[in-house]
Design a protein around this motif. Structure first.
Motif, PDB file in Angstrom:
ATOM      1  N   SER A 182     -57.063  -4.969 -18.974  1.00  0.00           N
ATOM      2  CA  SER A 182     -56.983  -3.959 -20.031  1.00  0.00           C
ATOM      3  C   SER A 182     -58.281  -3.861 -20.823  1.00  0.00           C
ATOM      4  CB  SER A 182     -55.807  -4.245 -20.963  1.00  0.00           C
ATOM      5  OG  SER A 182     -56.113  -5.285 -21.859  1.00  0.00           O
ATOM      6  N   MET A 240     -49.593   0.982 -23.451  1.00  0.00           N
ATOM      7  CA  MET A 240     -48.260   0.376 -23.481  1.00  0.00           C
ATOM      8  C   MET A 240     -47.673   0.426 -24.886  1.00  0.00           C
ATOM      9  SD  MET A 240     -47.254  -3.381 -22.114  1.00  0.00           S
ATOM     10  CE  MET A 240     -47.751  -4.057 -23.687  1.00  0.00           C
ATOM     11  N   PRO A 241     -47.410   1.627 -25.438  1.00  0.00           N
ATOM     12  CA  PRO A 241     -46.790   1.690 -26.757  1.00  0.00           C
ATOM     13  C   PRO A 241     -45.401   1.082 -26.697  1.00  0.00           C
ATOM     14  CG  PRO A 241     -46.809   3.850 -25.717  1.00  0.00           C
ATOM     15  CD  PRO A 241     -47.515   2.931 -24.790  1.00  0.00           C
ATOM     16  N   ASP A 242     -45.013   0.455 -27.761  1.00  0.00           N
ATOM     17  CA  ASP A 242     -43.747  -0.260 -27.786  1.00  0.00           C
ATOM     18  C   ASP A 242     -42.768   0.534 -28.621  1.00  0.00           C
ATOM     19  OD1 ASP A 242     -41.668  -1.914 -28.113  1.00  0.00           O
ATOM     20  OD2 ASP A 242     -42.727  -3.339 -29.404  1.00  0.00           O
ATOM     21  N   PRO A 274     -45.259 -13.918 -37.812  1.00  0.00           N
ATOM     22  CA  PRO A 274     -43.926 -13.832 -37.192  1.00  0.00           C
ATOM     23  C   PRO A 274     -43.893 -13.936 -35.673  1.00  0.00           C
ATOM     24  CG  PRO A 274     -44.713 -11.639 -37.741  1.00  0.00           C
ATOM     25  CD  PRO A 274     -45.757 -12.602 -38.240  1.00  0.00           C
ATOM     26  N   ALA A 275     -45.029 -13.987 -34.992  1.00  0.00           N
ATOM     27  CA  ALA A 275     -45.002 -13.967 -33.519  1.00  0.00           C
ATOM     28  C   ALA A 275     -44.813 -15.354 -32.913  1.00  0.00           C
ATOM     29  CB  ALA A 275     -46.284 -13.335 -32.973  1.00  0.00           C
ATOM     30  N   GLU A 293     -52.324   4.865 -27.996  1.00  0.00           N
ATOM     31  CA  GLU A 293     -53.063   4.137 -26.960  1.00  0.00           C
ATOM     32  C   GLU A 293     -54.561   4.393 -27.008  1.00  0.00           C
ATOM     33  OE1 GLU A 293     -51.184   3.230 -23.007  1.00  0.00           O
ATOM     34  OE2 GLU A 293     -50.636   5.349 -23.268  1.00  0.00           O
ATOM     35  N   GLY A 318     -38.317  -6.031 -25.419  1.00  0.00           N
ATOM     36  CA  GLY A 318     -39.358  -5.585 -26.340  1.00  0.00           C
ATOM     37  C   GLY A 318     -40.670  -5.297 -25.627  1.00  0.00           C
ATOM     38  N   VAL A 319     -40.780  -5.744 -24.384  1.00  0.00           N
ATOM     39  CA  VAL A 319     -42.011  -5.536 -23.606  1.00  0.00           C
ATOM     40  C   VAL A 319     -41.643  -4.751 -22.345  1.00  0.00           C
ATOM     41  CG1 VAL A 319     -43.987  -6.659 -22.509  1.00  0.00           C
ATOM     42  CG2 VAL A 319     -42.841  -7.780 -24.431  1.00  0.00           C
ATOM     43  N   GLU A 371     -58.918 -12.981 -24.334  1.00  0.00           N
ATOM     44  CA  GLU A 371     -57.507 -13.050 -24.725  1.00  0.00           C
ATOM     45  C   GLU A 371     -57.300 -12.553 -26.150  1.00  0.00           C
ATOM     46  OE1 GLU A 371     -55.386 -16.495 -22.028  1.00  0.00           O
ATOM     47  OE2 GLU A 371     -56.094 -17.069 -24.031  1.00  0.00           O
ATOM     48  N   ASP A 392     -57.556  -8.735 -26.053  1.00  0.00           N
ATOM     49  CA  ASP A 392     -56.383  -8.228 -25.331  1.00  0.00           C
ATOM     50  C   ASP A 392     -55.162  -8.257 -26.250  1.00  0.00           C
ATOM     51  OD1 ASP A 392     -53.993  -8.467 -23.395  1.00  0.00           O
ATOM     52  OD2 ASP A 392     -55.637  -8.041 -22.006  1.00  0.00           O
ATOM     53  N   LEU A 399     -48.621  -6.946 -38.128  1.00  0.00           N
ATOM     54  CA  LEU A 399     -48.059  -7.866 -37.131  1.00  0.00           C
ATOM     55  C   LEU A 399     -46.531  -7.844 -37.113  1.00  0.00           C
ATOM     56  CD1 LEU A 399     -49.008  -9.915 -35.063  1.00  0.00           C
ATOM     57  CD2 LEU A 399     -49.144 -11.639 -36.860  1.00  0.00           C
ATOM     58  N   GLY A 403     -48.181   2.790 -32.097  1.00  0.00           N
ATOM     59  CA  GLY A 403     -47.495   3.624 -31.114  1.00  0.00           C
ATOM     60  C   GLY A 403     -48.474   4.470 -30.311  1.00  0.00           C
ATOM     61  N   VAL A 430     -41.941  -8.423 -29.829  1.00  0.00           N
ATOM     62  CA  VAL A 430     -42.674  -8.836 -28.627  1.00  0.00           C
ATOM     63  C   VAL A 430     -42.883 -10.344 -28.609  1.00  0.00           C
ATOM     64  CG1 VAL A 430     -44.812  -8.554 -27.321  1.00  0.00           C
ATOM     65  CG2 VAL A 430     -43.790  -6.581 -28.473  1.00  0.00           C
ATOM     66  N   ARG A 431     -43.367 -10.892 -29.726  1.00  0.00           N
ATOM     67  CA  ARG A 431     -43.717 -12.310 -29.834  1.00  0.00           C
ATOM     68  C   ARG A 431     -44.931 -12.657 -28.968  1.00  0.00           C
ATOM     69  NH1 ARG A 431     -38.335 -11.965 -29.009  1.00  0.00           N
ATOM     70  NH2 ARG A 431     -38.561 -12.656 -26.866  1.00  0.00           N
ATOM     71  N   TYR A 432     -45.388 -13.893 -29.111  1.00  0.00           N
ATOM     72  CA  TYR A 432     -46.587 -14.296 -28.352  1.00  0.00           C
ATOM     73  C   TYR A 432     -46.599 -15.802 -28.217  1.00  0.00           C
ATOM     74  CZ  TYR A 432     -51.458 -14.589 -26.846  1.00  0.00           C
ATOM     75  OH  TYR A 432     -52.606 -14.827 -26.135  1.00  0.00           O
ATOM     76  N   ARG A 481     -51.338  -1.456 -30.411  1.00  0.00           N
ATOM     77  CA  ARG A 481     -50.483  -0.467 -29.737  1.00  0.00           C
ATOM     78  C   ARG A 481     -49.065  -0.523 -30.293  1.00  0.00           C
ATOM     79  NH1 ARG A 481     -52.649  -2.724 -24.682  1.00  0.00           N
ATOM     80  NH2 ARG A 481     -54.608  -1.642 -24.325  1.00  0.00           N
ATOM     81  N   ALA A 482     -48.547  -1.743 -30.476  1.00  0.00           N
ATOM     82  CA  ALA A 482     -47.186  -1.873 -31.001  1.00  0.00           C
ATOM     83  C   ALA A 482     -47.092  -1.277 -32.403  1.00  0.00           C
ATOM     84  CB  ALA A 482     -46.770  -3.346 -31.019  1.00  0.00           C
ATOM     85  N   ARG A 540     -52.808  -5.246 -27.885  1.00  0.00           N
ATOM     86  CA  ARG A 540     -51.347  -5.200 -27.734  1.00  0.00           C
ATOM     87  C   ARG A 540     -50.688  -5.002 -29.106  1.00  0.00           C
ATOM     88  NH1 ARG A 540     -48.568  -9.954 -24.927  1.00  0.00           N
ATOM     89  NH2 ARG A 540     -46.895  -8.439 -24.764  1.00  0.00           N
ATOM     90  N   PHE A 579     -44.869  -6.227 -33.797  1.00  0.00           N
ATOM     91  CA  PHE A 579     -45.173  -7.040 -32.610  1.00  0.00           C
ATOM     92  C   PHE A 579     -44.522  -8.417 -32.726  1.00  0.00           C
ATOM     93  CE2 PHE A 579     -47.782  -9.995 -30.171  1.00  0.00           C
ATOM     94  CZ  PHE A 579     -47.974  -9.310 -28.976  1.00  0.00           C
ATOM     95  N   GLY A 580     -44.630  -9.030 -33.895  1.00  0.00           N
ATOM     96  CA  GLY A 580     -44.060 -10.361 -34.077  1.00  0.00           C
ATOM     97  C   GLY A 580     -42.549 -10.364 -33.908  1.00  0.00           C
TER      98      GLY A 580
END
Lengths: 449, 449
Positions: free
Chosen positions: A169, B1-3, B45-46, A154, B180-181, A138, A141, A310, A152, A317-319, A148-149, A145, A313-314
């Motif tokens: 992935s 998966m670019p965002d 921030p996530a 891959e 965002g995803v 995790e 992974d 971050l 931009g 996307v968040r997590y 990538r965010a 993520r 993504f933060g």
């Protein structure tokens, strides 16, 4: 990721090395046979046991494991229970916090903050945030993520026998899983920094290979995302030297526009004699992923990251990870950090690891099958070859050695493309006497072979 | 998966519903403010907190949570501690096994086999194997890897506000994570089986929508892999009725050549009044994924599967999860099954759930904002609307109700595309008195609103 390949006849990956094969089983008691059959019936065909005679472990203490008959085994392989099996401090921390509260990070709780602070204090100041997951898979992974965010891109570069996890992935960028798991089109591999087979030009070539791999991805329209490496190259065969070469590799990745992600799931938490594997290379990663020994067996994992990476993504996307960063996991993680510091386990790993490596080199003087001994702290690779001049991997002999050690109740395994590299990584509390026992047992096994 | 998407202005997903926003914070003590700032600094921030005034929980017991000042909260939201917070049987099982041994499944151990056997006994006989992971995300990720290996297809159908996990491969089929995803190209969504807004033609339309979604994927050259649904459609807004409709949905998926994967991470382990959410629909899934309450907070998850579906994956790919199925996790899981049975918690969920739903329907007679009450057992959705005729979502009012309940120390949250569906899912040990307290508090909050 449809899997259209035929079953692999000659597995090249670590997943099959040292696996139990019912057709070659030896020495099993009736009870053990019944357990093997019950496992097959209940858990199905995807699970594998170690050794021709699997071990039925019921208790652990320090570097010892005990089977159901009370026999004692020296565990020189488990890189999860690094603080020692069933360490009472960690067990007590888990039991105490579990009896109070175990809930998620959408409520406030001090323990996850205390743990985050203690953990970040072990990193360079540039790594300012930490995020928690339950497993190293995790963590890797999530790191990808985030990468990538941020980038931009891959494109991922890994080593040719890397292992980074079992999510969909990660499996597609873990060539050690074998040909049954095809690599993704966005994944390029480079030869590992193998000073034994790669020669003196190795470190410079490793950086150049990384640059070329990103250039190759770019020619297919795949923009750079990350260089992801285990900082000890554990699955590739343990490649620690010369200290410093990772700095050039990271530089090559950054020059290509990629992030440098250090996978410390196996080398981290004192195993190499330092807190983190990347430290001996004098490099600061963009993201560090952690797992295995982080909770000494409790499922705790996570990553540390440069805050600016971050932001995107933060914000977009968040997590949220239901169990990640819960108070029990945080308490387990805090206890591990305390044990590591108070018992001086990184220092012990450095001292005992040096002793073990020296002992292996002494054995090499009597046993020509030992082609190379390398390592840092208690992460040691010992390469067995049938001919020191040609360096031909002693694949079959290695399997026999691993099983003979098991039959003398010393537990290790092997890795590398030739399945000929003994992987030696005991709990960090290994004593000098236990190291001697390992060396004596290996000596006896090699004399017999 | 670019965002590549801009930050979402109007989040449609569950991840932002009921999140703490520093600019609208109310009632925080100096200590709480300091903790919020420390979290932001350390975790970045996530991460998100619940409520305008976050809860600082330090202890739990049954359905109660206690904050640092000793105030008591009725937890009507946590679907992990389903056996009750800090259940002593589960805590004791974890502590006892952790003090003996916590290691991986490459050695033999009875506990994981005992647990696998006990778990499989709760399923239809067609589900003959079980595999263990640490989180529901890992379980769903593995289920999809297996489904891809078996079918050779990639096409996945999910509902339009589904949530199935946070790995890269699951985030791209979890539309509830928000814009965002982005969804994967191999993912098609169908409207959830919403009997309130969808009308009487719903169940038939749901199956027809699934058939059309697979046909749409096929027109893009994407072969069928799986229909993946939470059997209570928890994130979509809780849609249990009419019992039986899932059988038609599964039939539509199978007719298209796809597997039917039941995501029981939220509905499973007694919450719906039965052991599994799929049971009320009279359907047998091909794969069932499990998580959240499986270890009552301990990170345990897994899947049950028809053995023939695992043959290809088990033979060519294999699977090893370092912490998955370890003896401590298995002991925690076994204790949960024992508590569930011995305390009759599924039966209690059915009885108290019916009482709670009846009480909400009685409240609806006095409060026109309650547009619909639905559920099974202790998984209840209560939809708030500003106009019963138009069914206009009472989005802002719902946020006020959730925060007002929190200020009266009753914890729930909301879901659905309009963020207007109260999600009520207390521990399964909820008593009749606690159900009354919930209803009285909600009544008071609605009277004030």
């Amino acid at each position: 990721m449809p899997d259209a390949n035929p079953p692999q006849e000659a597995p090249r990956g670590m997943a099959m090395i040292n696996a139990f094969d019912p057709s070659r089983a030896t020495g099993l008691s009736a009870r053990e046979r019944a357990m093997v059959e019950r496992r097959q019936r209940l858990l199905g065909p995807a699970y594998r046991l170690f050794y021709e005679h699997p071990v039925h472990a019921v208790r652990g203490e320090g570097a010892w494991l005990f089977d159901a008959e009370g026999n004692r085994y020296l565990d020189c392989y488990n890189n999860v229970a690094s603080m020692g099996h069933a360490h009472p401090r960690v067990v007590e921390a888990i039991a105490r916090q579990a009896s109070l509260l175990n809930t998620h990070t959408r409520y406030l709780h001090e323990t996850v903050l205390d743990y985050a602070e203690a953990l970040l204090a072990t990193f360079p100041a540039s790594l300012g945030h930490v995020m928690f997951t339950c497993t190293g898979s995790e963590a890797n992974d999530l790191a990808l993520r985030i990468a990538r965010a941020h980038t931009g891109g891959e494109g991922i570069v890994v080593t040719s026998l890397a292992y980074h996890g079992v999510t969909a992935s990660l499996a597609e960028l873990s060539p050690s899983l074998g040909e049954g798991v095809p690599l993704g089109r966005h994944v390029a591999t480079v030869a590992p920094p193998d000073a034994y087979r790669g020669g003196a030009g190795m470190p410079a070539r490793f950086a150049a290979d990384i640059a070329a791999a990103f250039a190759g991805l770019a020619r297919h329209g795949i923009r750079p995302c990350a260089l992801l490496v285990d900082t000890m190259f554990t699955s590739d065969g343990v490649f620690p030297d010369p200290a410093g070469f990772l700095a050039g590799a990271a530089e090559a990745a950054r020059a290509a526009g990629a992030l440098f992600i250090a996978d410390e799931v196996q080398p981290g938490f004192g195993r190499t004699g330092a807190m983190w594997g990347f430290q001996r290379h004098g490099v600061e990663p963009d993201i560090v992923t952690m797992g295995k020994p982080m909770g000494n067996g409790h499922p705790v994992a996570g990553l540390a990251i440069r805050p600016e990476l971050l932001e995107r993504f933060g914000g977009t996307v968040r997590y949220f990870n239901t169990f990640g960063g819960n108070p029990v996991s945080a308490a387990a993680g805090l206890a591990v950090l305390e044990v590591l510091r108070e018992e001086g386990l990184a220092e012990n790993a450095a001292a005992i690891g040096a002793h073990l490596a020296a002992g292996l080199r002494a054995l090499a003087e009597r046993h020509p099958i030992i082609g190379d001994v390398r390592g840092a702290g208690l992460s040691i690779g010992c390469e067995l070859v049938s001919d020191r001049a040609t360096k031909e991997p002693a694949t079959a002999e290695t399997a026999r050695v691993v099983n003979a050690l098991r039959n003398r109740r010393v537990l290790i395994s092997a890795s590398g493309p030739g399945a000929n590299i003994l992987k030696i990584r005991p709990p960090l509390c290994l004593s000098c006497e236990q190291a001697e026992l390992f060396l004596e047992t290996l000596d006896a096994v090699l004399r017999e072979a």
